[in-house]
Write an enzyme that holds these catalytic residues in place. Sequence first.
Site, PDB file in Angstrom:
ATOM      1  N   ASP A  70       1.157   2.069  -3.950  1.00  0.00           N
ATOM      2  CA  ASP A  70       0.064   3.271  -3.741  1.00  0.00           C
ATOM      3  C   ASP A  70       1.405   4.024  -3.202  1.00  0.00           C
ATOM      4  O   ASP A  70       2.506   3.629  -3.284  1.00  0.00           O
ATOM      5  CB  ASP A  70      -0.362   2.415  -2.546  1.00  0.00           C
ATOM      6  CG  ASP A  70      -0.855   3.229  -1.409  1.00  0.00           C
ATOM      7  OD1 ASP A  70      -1.223   4.930  -1.742  1.00  0.00           O
ATOM      8  OD2 ASP A  70      -1.403   3.387  -0.511  1.00  0.00           O
ATOM      9  N   ASN A  95       2.203   7.290  -5.409  1.00  0.00           N
ATOM     10  CA  ASN A  95       2.423   8.150  -6.102  1.00  0.00           C
ATOM     11  C   ASN A  95       2.247   9.452  -5.640  1.00  0.00           C
ATOM     12  O   ASN A  95       3.537  10.093  -6.159  1.00  0.00           O
ATOM     13  CB  ASN A  95       1.164   7.953  -6.888  1.00  0.00           C
ATOM     14  CG  ASN A  95       1.706   6.580  -8.272  1.00  0.00           C
ATOM     15  OD1 ASN A  95       2.604   5.887  -7.887  1.00  0.00           O
ATOM     16  ND2 ASN A  95       0.552   5.912  -9.067  1.00  0.00           N
ATOM     17  N   GLY A  96       0.839   9.626  -5.056  1.00  0.00           N
ATOM     18  CA  GLY A  96       1.468  11.562  -4.715  1.00  0.00           C
ATOM     19  C   GLY A  96       1.928  11.752  -3.900  1.00  0.00           C
ATOM     20  O   GLY A  96       2.468  12.581  -4.115  1.00  0.00           O
ATOM     21  N   ARG A  97       2.585  10.876  -2.608  1.00  0.00           N
ATOM     22  CA  ARG A  97       3.583  11.158  -2.034  1.00  0.00           C
ATOM     23  C   ARG A  97       4.967  11.163  -2.875  1.00  0.00           C
ATOM     24  O   ARG A  97       5.612  12.068  -2.583  1.00  0.00           O
ATOM     25  CB  ARG A  97       3.684   9.927  -0.462  1.00  0.00           C
ATOM     26  CG  ARG A  97       2.492  10.874   0.803  1.00  0.00           C
ATOM     27  CD  ARG A  97       2.304   9.408   1.517  1.00  0.00           C
ATOM     28  NE  ARG A  97       1.644   8.808   0.576  1.00  0.00           N
ATOM     29  CZ  ARG A  97       1.356   7.160   1.069  1.00  0.00           C
ATOM     30  NH1 ARG A  97       2.100   6.458   1.539  1.00  0.00           N
ATOM     31  NH2 ARG A  97       1.242   6.630   0.166  1.00  0.00           N
ATOM     32  N   HIS A 102       1.961   9.568 -10.893  1.00  0.00           N
ATOM     33  CA  HIS A 102       0.915   9.037 -11.597  1.00  0.00           C
ATOM     34  C   HIS A 102       1.352   8.279 -12.771  1.00  0.00           C
ATOM     35  O   HIS A 102       1.633   7.530 -13.233  1.00  0.00           O
ATOM     36  CB  HIS A 102      -0.597   9.133 -11.695  1.00  0.00           C
ATOM     37  CG  HIS A 102      -1.503   9.046 -10.546  1.00  0.00           C
ATOM     38  ND1 HIS A 102      -1.391   8.500  -9.469  1.00  0.00           N
ATOM     39  CD2 HIS A 102      -2.499  10.246 -10.526  1.00  0.00           C
ATOM     40  CE1 HIS A 102      -2.104   8.421  -8.652  1.00  0.00           C
ATOM     41  NE2 HIS A 102      -2.753   9.868  -9.052  1.00  0.00           N
ATOM     42  N   GLU A 143     -13.563   3.908  -4.384  1.00  0.00           N
ATOM     43  CA  GLU A 143     -13.462   5.323  -3.838  1.00  0.00           C
ATOM     44  C   GLU A 143     -12.966   6.286  -4.202  1.00  0.00           C
ATOM     45  O   GLU A 143     -12.948   7.057  -4.472  1.00  0.00           O
ATOM     46  CB  GLU A 143     -12.638   4.679  -2.416  1.00  0.00           C
ATOM     47  CG  GLU A 143     -13.461   3.646  -1.197  1.00  0.00           C
ATOM     48  CD  GLU A 143     -13.678   2.399  -1.942  1.00  0.00           C
ATOM     49  OE1 GLU A 143     -12.404   2.105  -2.259  1.00  0.00           O
ATOM     50  OE2 GLU A 143     -14.453   1.642  -1.312  1.00  0.00           O
ATOM     51  N   TRP A 173     -12.825   7.265  -7.276  1.00  0.00           N
ATOM     52  CA  TRP A 173     -13.771   8.516  -7.765  1.00  0.00           C
ATOM     53  C   TRP A 173     -14.420   9.838  -7.707  1.00  0.00           C
ATOM     54  O   TRP A 173     -14.658  10.804  -7.937  1.00  0.00           O
ATOM     55  CB  TRP A 173     -15.161   7.916  -7.731  1.00  0.00           C
ATOM     56  CG  TRP A 173     -15.209   6.767  -9.528  1.00  0.00           C
ATOM     57  CD1 TRP A 173     -15.401   5.494  -9.147  1.00  0.00           C
ATOM     58  CD2 TRP A 173     -15.229   6.769 -10.665  1.00  0.00           C
ATOM     59  NE1 TRP A 173     -15.602   4.862  -9.788  1.00  0.00           N
ATOM     60  CE2 TRP A 173     -15.457   5.376 -11.279  1.00  0.00           C
ATOM     61  CE3 TRP A 173     -14.299   7.495 -11.359  1.00  0.00           C
ATOM     62  CZ2 TRP A 173     -14.599   4.969 -12.123  1.00  0.00           C
ATOM     63  CZ3 TRP A 173     -14.354   7.244 -13.193  1.00  0.00           C
ATOM     64  CH2 TRP A 173     -14.737   6.311 -13.489  1.00  0.00           C
ATOM     65  N   LEU A 182       1.664 -14.739 -19.091  1.00  0.00           N
ATOM     66  CA  LEU A 182       0.777 -13.915 -17.485  1.00  0.00           C
ATOM     67  C   LEU A 182       0.017 -13.537 -17.910  1.00  0.00           C
ATOM     68  O   LEU A 182      -0.394 -12.823 -19.273  1.00  0.00           O
ATOM     69  CB  LEU A 182       2.338 -12.642 -17.433  1.00  0.00           C
ATOM     70  CG  LEU A 182       1.580 -11.638 -16.453  1.00  0.00           C
ATOM     71  CD1 LEU A 182       1.601 -12.444 -15.395  1.00  0.00           C
ATOM     72  CD2 LEU A 182       2.458 -10.515 -16.548  1.00  0.00           C
ATOM     73  N   ARG A 217       1.916  -4.637  -1.467  1.00  0.00           N
ATOM     74  CA  ARG A 217       1.228  -2.904  -0.781  1.00  0.00           C
ATOM     75  C   ARG A 217       2.597  -1.722  -0.913  1.00  0.00           C
ATOM     76  O   ARG A 217       3.618  -2.259   0.488  1.00  0.00           O
ATOM     77  CB  ARG A 217       0.588  -2.628   0.319  1.00  0.00           C
ATOM     78  CG  ARG A 217       0.043  -1.207   0.452  1.00  0.00           C
ATOM     79  CD  ARG A 217      -1.577  -1.126   1.009  1.00  0.00           C
ATOM     80  NE  ARG A 217      -1.239   0.211   0.983  1.00  0.00           N
ATOM     81  CZ  ARG A 217      -3.135   0.477   0.930  1.00  0.00           C
ATOM     82  NH1 ARG A 217      -4.001   0.075   1.203  1.00  0.00           N
ATOM     83  NH2 ARG A 217      -3.232   1.728   0.273  1.00  0.00           N
ATOM     84  N   ARG A 222      -2.671  -1.506   4.972  1.00  0.00           N
ATOM     85  CA  ARG A 222      -4.089  -2.274   4.979  1.00  0.00           C
ATOM     86  C   ARG A 222      -4.101  -2.442   3.937  1.00  0.00           C
ATOM     87  O   ARG A 222      -3.336  -2.915   2.872  1.00  0.00           O
ATOM     88  CB  ARG A 222      -5.046  -0.443   4.921  1.00  0.00           C
ATOM     89  CG  ARG A 222      -4.911   0.279   5.965  1.00  0.00           C
ATOM     90  CD  ARG A 222      -5.804   1.674   5.320  1.00  0.00           C
ATOM     91  NE  ARG A 222      -5.269   2.733   4.580  1.00  0.00           N
ATOM     92  CZ  ARG A 222      -4.623   3.696   4.900  1.00  0.00           C
ATOM     93  NH1 ARG A 222      -3.948   3.430   6.212  1.00  0.00           N
ATOM     94  NH2 ARG A 222      -3.601   3.789   4.158  1.00  0.00           N
ATOM     95  N   ILE A 223      -6.041  -3.042   3.735  1.00  0.00           N
ATOM     96  CA  ILE A 223      -5.903  -4.442   2.837  1.00  0.00           C
ATOM     97  C   ILE A 223      -6.768  -2.997   1.548  1.00  0.00           C
ATOM     98  O   ILE A 223      -6.918  -3.378  -0.124  1.00  0.00           O
ATOM     99  CB  ILE A 223      -6.687  -5.313   2.991  1.00  0.00           C
ATOM    100  CG1 ILE A 223      -6.193  -6.547   4.280  1.00  0.00           C
ATOM    101  CG2 ILE A 223      -7.679  -6.206   1.435  1.00  0.00           C
ATOM    102  CD1 ILE A 223      -5.212  -6.990   3.866  1.00  0.00           C
TER     103      ILE A 223
HETATM  104  C1  FPP Z   1      -2.014   4.991  -5.797  1.00  0.00           C
HETATM  105  O1  FPP Z   1      -1.005   6.277  -5.406  1.00  0.00           O
HETATM  106  C2  FPP Z   1      -2.195   4.931  -7.714  1.00  0.00           C
HETATM  107  C3  FPP Z   1      -3.258   5.129  -7.491  1.00  0.00           C
HETATM  108  C4  FPP Z   1      -4.530   5.274  -7.050  1.00  0.00           C
HETATM  109  C5  FPP Z   1      -3.026   5.005  -8.912  1.00  0.00           C
HETATM  110  C6  FPP Z   1      -2.964   4.083  -9.691  1.00  0.00           C
HETATM  111  C7  FPP Z   1      -2.154   4.460 -10.911  1.00  0.00           C
HETATM  112  C8  FPP Z   1      -1.082   4.205 -11.695  1.00  0.00           C
HETATM  113  C9  FPP Z   1       0.425   3.588 -11.193  1.00  0.00           C
HETATM  114  C10 FPP Z   1      -1.097   4.347 -13.077  1.00  0.00           C
HETATM  115  C11 FPP Z   1      -1.275   4.142 -14.553  1.00  0.00           C
HETATM  116  C12 FPP Z   1      -1.102   2.528 -14.191  1.00  0.00           C
HETATM  117  C13 FPP Z   1      -1.628   1.197 -15.588  1.00  0.00           C
HETATM  118  C14 FPP Z   1      -2.010   0.325 -14.836  1.00  0.00           C
HETATM  119  C15 FPP Z   1      -1.402   1.891 -16.640  1.00  0.00           C
HETATM  120  P1  FPP Z   1      -1.813   7.413  -5.043  1.00  0.00           P
HETATM  121  O2  FPP Z   1      -2.126   8.648  -5.462  1.00  0.00           O
HETATM  122  O3  FPP Z   1      -3.033   6.990  -4.262  1.00  0.00           O
HETATM  123  O4  FPP Z   1      -0.588   7.757  -3.345  1.00  0.00           O
HETATM  124  P2  FPP Z   1      -0.473   8.614  -2.406  1.00  0.00           P
HETATM  125  O5  FPP Z   1      -0.925   7.609  -0.956  1.00  0.00           O
HETATM  126  O6  FPP Z   1       0.422   8.832  -1.773  1.00  0.00           O
HETATM  127  O7  FPP Z   1      -1.485   9.699  -2.328  1.00  0.00           O
END
Ligand code: FPP
Length: 246
Positions: A22, A24-26, A39, A69, A71, A133, A190, A196-197
Amino acid sequence: MESLKDQLIREKLPRHVAVIMDGNGRWAQKKGNSRIFGHQHGVTAVREVTEAAAELGIGYLTLYAFSTENWSRPKREVDALMSLLVSTISSETKTLLKNNVKLNTIGCRECLPPNVLKKLEDAENKTSQNTGLTLTLALSYSSRWEIVDAAKRIAGDVKAGKINIDEINDEVFSKYLTTYDMPDPELMIRTSGELRISNFLLWQLAYTELYFTEVLWPDYRKEDFYEALLDYQRRERRFGKISQQI
Ligand code: FPP
């Protein structure tokens, strides 16, 4: 000073680690970039953790890559995530083969775009004989979906006379879940400070140790993973018993 990796007790490593990747966006927004940029950098962290788990001889690593979710995110982001998945799988299959990693996916397969499913199936087939693995990507996955799906199939089997209602117990139920051939995770990590789960492996996490870190996923590296494993090794797992019984 002994490195974090050297401090790990090899005999006390978890067999299965699950991760909610979790933040990536932030991470991207902090840098003034689009969420997709986050991402893309998340892939580096996926590589790091997979390599660390494989090197340590951990049996199973399960990554929450895309939830049911997810999607409902903007189409642009969904499309970008799907193409990132396809390109990453294409470019990484060779490395998976070299490192004896078996790729597996859990989630609603028919919900995925056909080209994504095809790539995944190709990679799963190519790596199916690997014995190191098992890397499982949870894609279009949600735990409630999985549990409802299991309940439907059990009901179908009861109706068809394949099993009796009296035979249904924890163990039988587990065999209808997408994780039927894996042990339950001993550790769930996480990132990004969320506590959260989020509909991830609800059944399987019943006795799992939970570890939360503030690190945002694109910044997550091997050392962060070792830290989580060390924290896990310091805990006492009681499974409802008292200390003296362990
Ligand atoms: C959550 O961050 C991350 C995701 C919904 C996507 C995870 C995908 C990757 C790490 C890249 C591709 C993966 C593979 C296995 C090749 P968020 O977007 O919810 O971040 P935020 O909570 O900061 O908005």
